[in-house]
Design an enzyme around this catalytic site. Structure first.
Site, PDB file in Angstrom:
ATOM      1  N   ARG A   1     -35.952  18.769 -10.710  1.00 20.77           N
ATOM      2  CA  ARG A   1     -37.396  19.011 -10.889  1.00 20.77           C
ATOM      3  C   ARG A   1     -37.769  19.408 -12.315  1.00 20.77           C
ATOM      4  O   ARG A   1     -38.824  20.009 -12.538  1.00 20.77           O
ATOM      5  CB  ARG A   1     -37.891  20.121  -9.945  1.00 20.77           C
ATOM      6  CG  ARG A   1     -37.960  19.669  -8.519  1.00 20.77           C
ATOM      7  CD  ARG A   1     -38.397  20.759  -7.584  1.00 20.77           C
ATOM      8  NE  ARG A   1     -38.384  20.192  -6.239  1.00 20.77           N
ATOM      9  CZ  ARG A   1     -39.470  19.983  -5.508  1.00 20.77           C
ATOM     10  NH1 ARG A   1     -40.649  20.318  -5.945  1.00 20.77           N
ATOM     11  NH2 ARG A   1     -39.367  19.445  -4.318  1.00 20.77           N
TER      12      ARG A   1
ATOM     13  N   ARG B   1     -36.074  39.158 -14.638  1.00 20.85           N
ATOM     14  CA  ARG B   1     -37.245  38.329 -14.930  1.00 20.85           C
ATOM     15  C   ARG B   1     -37.808  38.737 -16.288  1.00 20.85           C
ATOM     16  O   ARG B   1     -37.952  39.926 -16.589  1.00 20.85           O
ATOM     17  CB  ARG B   1     -38.299  38.514 -13.833  1.00 20.85           C
ATOM     18  CG  ARG B   1     -39.646  38.010 -14.229  1.00 20.85           C
ATOM     19  CD  ARG B   1     -40.593  37.783 -13.098  1.00 20.85           C
ATOM     20  NE  ARG B   1     -41.969  37.878 -13.543  1.00 20.85           N
ATOM     21  CZ  ARG B   1     -42.570  37.023 -14.370  1.00 20.85           C
ATOM     22  NH1 ARG B   1     -41.915  35.980 -14.859  1.00 20.85           N
ATOM     23  NH2 ARG B   1     -43.826  37.198 -14.730  1.00 20.85           N
TER      24      ARG B   1
ATOM     25  N   GLY C   1     -40.559  32.134 -16.063  1.00 18.09           N
ATOM     26  CA  GLY C   1     -41.213  31.187 -15.165  1.00 18.09           C
ATOM     27  C   GLY C   1     -41.145  29.762 -15.709  1.00 18.09           C
ATOM     28  O   GLY C   1     -40.949  28.806 -14.975  1.00 18.09           O
TER      29      GLY C   1
ATOM     30  N   GLY D   1     -41.156  37.826 -18.585  1.00 14.06           N
ATOM     31  CA  GLY D   1     -42.411  37.086 -18.507  1.00 14.06           C
ATOM     32  C   GLY D   1     -43.550  37.804 -19.185  1.00 14.06           C
ATOM     33  O   GLY D   1     -43.341  38.695 -20.003  1.00 14.06           O
ATOM     34  N   THR D   2     -44.758  37.385 -18.824  1.00 14.01           N
ATOM     35  CA  THR D   2     -45.959  37.997 -19.395  1.00 14.01           C
ATOM     36  C   THR D   2     -46.802  38.580 -18.261  1.00 14.01           C
ATOM     37  O   THR D   2     -46.598  38.257 -17.085  1.00 14.01           O
ATOM     38  CB  THR D   2     -46.796  36.967 -20.174  1.00 14.01           C
ATOM     39  OG1 THR D   2     -47.169  35.922 -19.278  1.00 14.01           O
ATOM     40  CG2 THR D   2     -46.038  36.403 -21.357  1.00 14.01           C
TER      41      THR D   2
ATOM     42  N   HIS E   1     -32.129  23.118  -4.769  1.00 14.34           N
ATOM     43  CA  HIS E   1     -32.963  22.960  -5.963  1.00 14.34           C
ATOM     44  C   HIS E   1     -32.217  23.170  -7.277  1.00 14.34           C
ATOM     45  O   HIS E   1     -32.841  23.226  -8.338  1.00 14.34           O
ATOM     46  CB  HIS E   1     -34.154  23.921  -5.895  1.00 14.34           C
ATOM     47  CG  HIS E   1     -34.988  23.718  -4.679  1.00 14.34           C
ATOM     48  ND1 HIS E   1     -34.742  24.379  -3.496  1.00 14.34           N
ATOM     49  CD2 HIS E   1     -36.042  22.888  -4.442  1.00 14.34           C
ATOM     50  CE1 HIS E   1     -35.613  23.985  -2.586  1.00 14.34           C
ATOM     51  NE2 HIS E   1     -36.413  23.084  -3.124  1.00 14.34           N
TER      52      HIS E   1
ATOM     53  N   SER F   1     -49.807  39.885 -22.294  1.00 13.16           N
ATOM     54  CA  SER F   1     -50.379  38.728 -22.998  1.00 13.16           C
ATOM     55  C   SER F   1     -51.897  38.714 -22.947  1.00 13.16           C
ATOM     56  O   SER F   1     -52.541  38.081 -23.771  1.00 13.16           O
ATOM     57  CB  SER F   1     -49.845  37.436 -22.389  1.00 13.16           C
ATOM     58  OG  SER F   1     -50.216  37.364 -21.027  1.00 13.16           O
ATOM     59  N   ASP F   2     -52.477  39.405 -21.953  1.00 10.73           N
ATOM     60  CA  ASP F   2     -53.938  39.448 -21.853  1.00 10.73           C
ATOM     61  C   ASP F   2     -54.368  40.754 -21.194  1.00 10.73           C
ATOM     62  O   ASP F   2     -53.537  41.468 -20.624  1.00 10.73           O
ATOM     63  CB  ASP F   2     -54.480  38.226 -21.097  1.00 10.73           C
ATOM     64  CG  ASP F   2     -53.828  38.034 -19.757  1.00 10.73           C
ATOM     65  OD1 ASP F   2     -52.691  37.522 -19.721  1.00 10.73           O
ATOM     66  OD2 ASP F   2     -54.415  38.425 -18.745  1.00 10.73           O
TER      67      ASP F   2
HETATM   68  N1  HPA Z   1     -52.661  37.349 -13.889  1.00  5.02           N
HETATM   69  C1  HPA Z   1     -51.531  36.975 -13.294  1.00  5.02           C
HETATM   70  N2  HPA Z   1     -50.417  36.743 -13.955  1.00  5.02           N
HETATM   71  C2  HPA Z   1     -50.440  36.880 -15.292  1.00  5.02           C
HETATM   72  C3  HPA Z   1     -51.588  37.264 -15.964  1.00  5.02           C
HETATM   73  C4  HPA Z   1     -52.760  37.520 -15.227  1.00  5.02           C
HETATM   74  O1  HPA Z   1     -53.817  37.872 -15.779  1.00  5.02           O
HETATM   75  N3  HPA Z   1     -51.291  37.293 -17.302  1.00  5.02           N
HETATM   76  C5  HPA Z   1     -50.001  36.946 -17.414  1.00  5.02           C
HETATM   77  N4  HPA Z   1     -49.480  36.706 -16.200  1.00  5.02           N
END
Ligand code: HPA
Length: 234
Positions: free
Chosen positions: A43, A87, A20, A89-90, A4, A203-204
């Site tokens: 890809r 890694r 990601g 990420g969020t 890959h 992020s949330d």
């Molecule tokens: N769930 C899974 N992965 C995530 C989330 C989530 O709420 N927010 C950012 N990555």
């Protein structure tokens, strides 16, 4: 070349940041690397290699989830000799005190994935971060004024759950936040004797439903990338 990744032998650095999203890989390379070169096109999962403060470094998109990211992590380690895998990420917060825009440094990762059950049978493996990378990242984040939390996270195979309250069991046991890749990364790093860390921005929020604007997310994300690069290369 691996299945890959079509980078040539020696084209990928020993230290690799792992977002990601391949467009995040491009953003990281264009914003932070000197002389970035595209090393993978397979890809559309773009990866770049350049230098940061004069030291060779790569960034490689992994896709979302343990299944996709483990393909890239395996090939980076066994095909290209990568040794430091971070890694970036969020995550979604499980805890009221872990706010959006905070950093989460994943000391360990629980998972609802079956991937380690296939490997370890009825016994549970505890995937953990490299302690030195973790300590360095924490110290740098503290110096730069980030609110950072070190602890356990959940690497889930599921983004959209039918039962919204599913997270409460894990929250009760101190799990800080959810993402979708770290448990696979940590397990592979241990198997191959290389170093891994996961650094996340919140992020949330599953408890308070706090949200951030895209601009705020980008700003925190950029600060996190500098923490990751300085922890890995400093
Ligand atoms: N769930 C899974 N992965 C995530 C989330 C989530 O709420 N927010 C950012 N990555």
């Amino acid at each position: 070349m691996t299945v890959h990744l079509n980078a040539k032998e020696g084209q990928i650095a020993e230290t690799v940041l792992l977002p990601g999203d391949p467009l995040r890989a491009q953003h990281i390379a264009e914003t932070f690397f000197e002389n970035p070169e595209l090393h993978n096109t397979v890809r559309g999962m773009h990866g770049y290699t350049g230098t940061y403060k004069g030291q060779r470094v790569s960034v490689q998109g992994t896709g979302m989830g343990i299944a996709s990211s483990m393909i890239y992590v395996s090939e980076l380690i066994t095909g290209y000799g990568c040794k430091n895998l971070i890694r970036v990420g969020t995550c979604g917060s499980y805890q009221p005190h872990v706010h959006v825009r905070d950093l989460v440094l994943a000391q360990a990762a629980c998972t609802d994935s079956n991937i380690n059950n296939i490997r370890f049978g009825a016994k549970n493996y505890a995937p953990i971060a490299d302690f030195e990378l973790l300590l360095r990242a924490y110290r740098i984040a503290q110096e730069r004024g980030f609110t950072s939390h070190v602890g356990n996270i959940m690497s889930s195979d599921t983004f959209y759950h039918d039962d919204f309250d599913h997270y409460k069991l894990w929250a009760d046991f101190g799990v800080l936040a959810v993402e979708m890749e770290a448990a696979g990364l940590y397990t592979l790093a241990a198997k191959h004797g290389v170093r891994a860390l996961t650094i996340l921005t919140v992020s949330d929020h599953l408890v308070t439903r706090e949200e951030t604007t895209a601009e705020e997310r980008q700003l925190t994300f950029n600060g996190m990338i500098e923490v990751a690069l300085d922890a890995a290369l400093g």
